[in-house]
Design a protein around this motif. Structure first.
Motif: not given
Length: 277
Positions: A50-67
């Motif tokens: 679960m961790f190896f997938v859900v950690i990617q939400l942090g990366a997704i939040l970055a792209v949402v903020i930048l774009f």
């Protein structure tokens, strides 16, 4: 779980790896699974999956903020303009269409893939294969002019074809962004438009995958599990901000071949290591 300080530094490192590899077409899941071979975080196999997938939400939040200005389909600052930004809304419809093939395949085969394909050998083979693909496609593209240079010009058929390519990323080592970009480049989308469409697709894909993994794991986290998860996401978010800015600047002047060569070299190293060990 082990020492909380030791776990903290492990998770920080994993967050850095996630933040770098999520947006570069070199496979974040592949890198995370390879790192886990040498630097294992504590916890059950279910938690780590679960961790190896859900950690990617942090990366997704970055792209949402930048774009955010490109991704948010509504506006209320100008009362003389339509509330709904039609161009952005249509992009999201195309993104949904592109996500359908991957959603179907993930629902049907996710457990099968997790059980049989998360091995260093499979990851290495995928790294090498798609590394070669990047180099060959970029060499071929030197003789072509992109037919689509803006994300808004991607039509529904093109979006669906890109989505079919993203299905390939269910195999660890392929790279979700890598598969999407390869598909887009093949059918005449420019590097910048391909990268931006990848960012759009990442949002529903990763929220969906994270929801599936969290529901499978359950909503009961220990204090240390929650600490590890949140720390990894925060670090992945901070690193992703820098990496996304770098990538968008880089591809304006360079092609993706350097990532292809990186994938090939890493894949060969991984194969040799596990064959000889």
């Amino acid at each position: 779980m082990g020492s909380i300080v030791t776990e903290f530094f492990k998770v920080v490192f994993l967050g850095i790896v996630e933040g770098i590899t999520e947006w570069l077409p070199i496979s974040s899941t592949g890198h995370m699974l390879l790192v886990d071979q040498f630097l294992q975080i504590s916890g059950s196999e279910g938690f780590k999956e679960m961790f190896f997938v859900v950690i990617q939400l942090g990366a997704i939040l970055a792209v949402v903020i930048l774009f955010w200005n490109k991704m948010f389909p509504f506006q209320w600052s100008d009362k003389n303009s339509p509330f709904l930004i039609k161009e952005t809304f249509l992009i999201w419809i195309k993104v949904v269409i592109a996500c359908v093939p991957g959603a179907i395949v993930t629902i049907l085969f996710d457990d099968y893939i997790d059980a049989r394909f998360q091995t260093p050998q499979v990851i290495a083979a995928a790294l090498i294969f798609y590394g070669v693909a990047f180099i060959l496609i970029e060499n071929w593209n030197k003789r072509r002019t992109p037919a689509i240079t803006k994300i808004a010009d991607i039509n529904y058929q093109t979006a669906f074809i890109i989505g079919l390519f993203q299905v390939l990323s269910i195999v660890p080592g392929t790279s979700r962004s890598g598969a999407t970009i390869i598909g887009a480049l093949l059918i005449g989308v420019s590097r910048t438009a391909a990268a931006e469409f990848t960012f759009f697709m990442a949002v529903p894909v990763m929220f969906g995958l994270s929801a599936i993994k969290i529901l499978k794991f359950g909503l009961t986290f220990s204090g240390e599990e929650l600490f590890i998860l949140v720390t990894g996401m925060v670090v992945a978010f901070a690193v992703s901000i820098l990496v996304i800015k770098f990538l968008m600047s880089y591809i304006k002047k360079h092609d993706f071949k350097v990532f292809g060569w990186y994938r090939i070299i890493l894949g060969i190293i991984v194969l040799l290591y596990f064959l000889l060990s």
